[in-house]
Design a protein around this motif. Structure first.
Motif, short mmCIF file in Angstrom:
data_model
loop_
_atom_site.label_atom_id
_atom_site.label_comp_id
_atom_site.label_asym_id
_atom_site.label_seq_id
_atom_site.Cartn_x
_atom_site.Cartn_y
_atom_site.Cartn_z
N ALA A 85 0.86 -1.18 0.00
CA ALA A 85 0.00 0.00 0.00
C ALA A 85 0.90 1.24 0.00
CB ALA A 85 -0.91 0.00 1.22
N LYS A 86 0.73 2.09 -0.98
CA LYS A 86 1.52 3.33 -1.09
C LYS A 86 0.66 4.43 -1.66
CE LYS A 86 6.19 1.63 -1.68
NZ LYS A 86 7.44 1.81 -2.39
N ARG A 87 0.92 5.63 -1.21
CA ARG A 87 0.25 6.80 -1.79
C ARG A 87 0.93 7.15 -3.12
NH1 ARG A 87 -3.31 9.08 1.31
NH2 ARG A 87 -3.26 8.77 3.55
N ILE A 88 0.15 7.59 -4.08
CA ILE A 88 0.69 7.95 -5.39
C ILE A 88 1.79 8.99 -5.25
CG2 ILE A 88 0.13 9.07 -7.59
CD1 ILE A 88 -2.63 7.67 -7.41
N GLY A 89 1.61 9.97 -4.37
CA GLY A 89 2.59 11.04 -4.18
C GLY A 89 3.92 10.56 -3.62
N ASP A 90 3.96 9.36 -3.06
CA ASP A 90 5.20 8.81 -2.50
C ASP A 90 5.91 7.87 -3.48
OD1 ASP A 90 4.69 10.17 -0.14
OD2 ASP A 90 3.67 8.46 0.78
N MET A 91 5.37 7.72 -4.68
CA MET A 91 5.96 6.80 -5.66
C MET A 91 6.94 7.52 -6.57
SD MET A 91 2.68 4.53 -6.81
CE MET A 91 1.77 3.57 -5.62
N GLU A 92 7.92 6.75 -7.05
CA GLU A 92 8.92 7.29 -7.98
C GLU A 92 8.24 7.64 -9.31
OE1 GLU A 92 12.47 5.33 -10.47
OE2 GLU A 92 12.80 5.27 -8.30
N ALA A 93 8.67 8.75 -9.89
CA ALA A 93 8.10 9.20 -11.16
C ALA A 93 9.22 9.53 -12.14
CB ALA A 93 7.22 10.43 -10.93
N GLY A 94 8.91 9.38 -13.40
CA GLY A 94 9.82 9.76 -14.47
C GLY A 94 9.18 10.85 -15.32
N PHE A 95 9.89 11.29 -16.33
CA PHE A 95 9.41 12.31 -17.26
C PHE A 95 8.90 13.55 -16.53
CE2 PHE A 95 9.06 8.29 -19.55
CZ PHE A 95 9.78 8.58 -20.70
N GLY A 96 9.72 14.07 -15.63
CA GLY A 96 9.37 15.29 -14.91
C GLY A 96 8.19 15.15 -13.97
N GLY A 97 7.92 13.94 -13.49
CA GLY A 97 6.81 13.70 -12.57
C GLY A 97 5.54 13.27 -13.25
N GLY A 98 5.54 13.20 -14.58
CA GLY A 98 4.33 12.86 -15.32
C GLY A 98 4.03 11.38 -15.45
N PHE A 99 5.03 10.52 -15.19
CA PHE A 99 4.88 9.07 -15.36
C PHE A 99 5.23 8.39 -14.05
CE2 PHE A 99 6.58 4.89 -16.53
CZ PHE A 99 5.63 4.43 -17.40
N ILE A 100 4.22 8.03 -13.27
CA ILE A 100 4.44 7.45 -11.95
C ILE A 100 4.50 5.93 -12.09
CG2 ILE A 100 3.47 7.20 -9.63
CD1 ILE A 100 2.23 10.01 -10.13
N LYS A 101 5.57 5.37 -11.58
CA LYS A 101 5.87 3.94 -11.76
C LYS A 101 5.13 3.08 -10.74
CE LYS A 101 10.33 5.23 -13.66
NZ LYS A 101 11.78 5.10 -13.55
N ALA A 102 3.81 3.09 -10.85
CA ALA A 102 2.95 2.39 -9.89
C ALA A 102 3.18 0.88 -9.91
CB ALA A 102 1.48 2.71 -10.16
N ARG A 103 3.35 0.28 -11.08
CA ARG A 103 3.56 -1.16 -11.17
C ARG A 103 4.78 -1.58 -10.36
NH1 ARG A 103 7.03 -4.17 -12.57
NH2 ARG A 103 8.17 -2.57 -13.67
N ALA A 104 5.90 -0.92 -10.61
CA ALA A 104 7.14 -1.25 -9.91
C ALA A 104 7.04 -0.94 -8.42
CB ALA A 104 8.31 -0.50 -10.53
N GLU A 105 6.45 0.18 -8.07
CA GLU A 105 6.32 0.56 -6.66
C GLU A 105 5.48 -0.44 -5.87
OE1 GLU A 105 7.64 2.78 -4.71
OE2 GLU A 105 8.45 4.32 -6.02
N LEU A 106 4.47 -1.01 -6.51
CA LEU A 106 3.60 -1.97 -5.82
C LEU A 106 4.08 -3.41 -5.96
CD1 LEU A 106 0.14 -0.45 -6.75
CD2 LEU A 106 1.36 -0.26 -4.56
N GLY A 107 5.09 -3.62 -6.81
CA GLY A 107 5.61 -4.97 -7.01
C GLY A 107 4.75 -5.83 -7.93
N VAL A 108 3.94 -5.20 -8.78
CA VAL A 108 3.08 -5.92 -9.72
C VAL A 108 3.94 -6.50 -10.84
CG1 VAL A 108 1.19 -5.68 -11.39
CG2 VAL A 108 1.09 -4.47 -9.20
N THR A 109 3.72 -7.77 -11.16
CA THR A 109 4.49 -8.41 -12.24
C THR A 109 3.60 -9.04 -13.31
OG1 THR A 109 4.63 -10.46 -10.97
CG2 THR A 109 6.46 -8.90 -10.73
#
Length: 125
Positions: free
Chosen positions: A6-30
């Motif tokens: 469980a993670k808040r979107i704002g606490d997840m790593e983002a790319g492309f200047g903050g526009g692409f939040i890596k939710a899959r990786a942050e949550l461990g989804v495979t």
């Protein structure tokens, strides 16, 4: 022990200047692709693209804001509670409205094992 993340979107790593939040990786989804895309107000630089090469279909779920998607010349309005599915061979381009747009994007190639896309892994260790 329960298997969950469980993670808040704002606490997840983002790319492309903050526009692409890596939710899959942050949550461990495979099993499937899962990203949050954030676009500022009036953003028009989301790439016009398809996923014909990978065979991936996508579902876009609007979390907040508004905008529209150009799907091969057809305008589809996007607002909260709207879900849009786009097939792999279909070109799509997203535009944000005056308050910006935040959407959850889920993708996978039907009948294929999921392959993690380049650029979606976490960089921070």
């Amino acid at each position: 022990m329960a298997d969950y993340t469980a993670k808040r979107i704002g606490d997840m790593e983002a790319g492309f200047g903050g526009g692409f939040i890596k939710a899959r990786a942050e949550l461990g989804v495979t099993a499937f692709g899962l990203q949050v895309i954030q676009m500022p107000p009036g953003y028009e630089n989301y790439p016009d693209h398809d996923h014909a090469e990978s065979g991936q279909e996508e579902v876009f779920a609007v979390l907040s804001g508004s905008g529209w998607m150009d799907i091969e010349g057809e305008r589809v309005e996007m607002e909260p509670d709207m879900l849009v599915r786009v097939g792999p061979d279909t070109k799509r381009k997203v535009y944000s409205g005056p308050e910006g747009l935040r959407m959850l994007v889920v993708g996978c190639a039907p009948g294929e094992p999921y392959r993690i896309a380049e650029g979606t892994e976490l960089e921070a260790v």
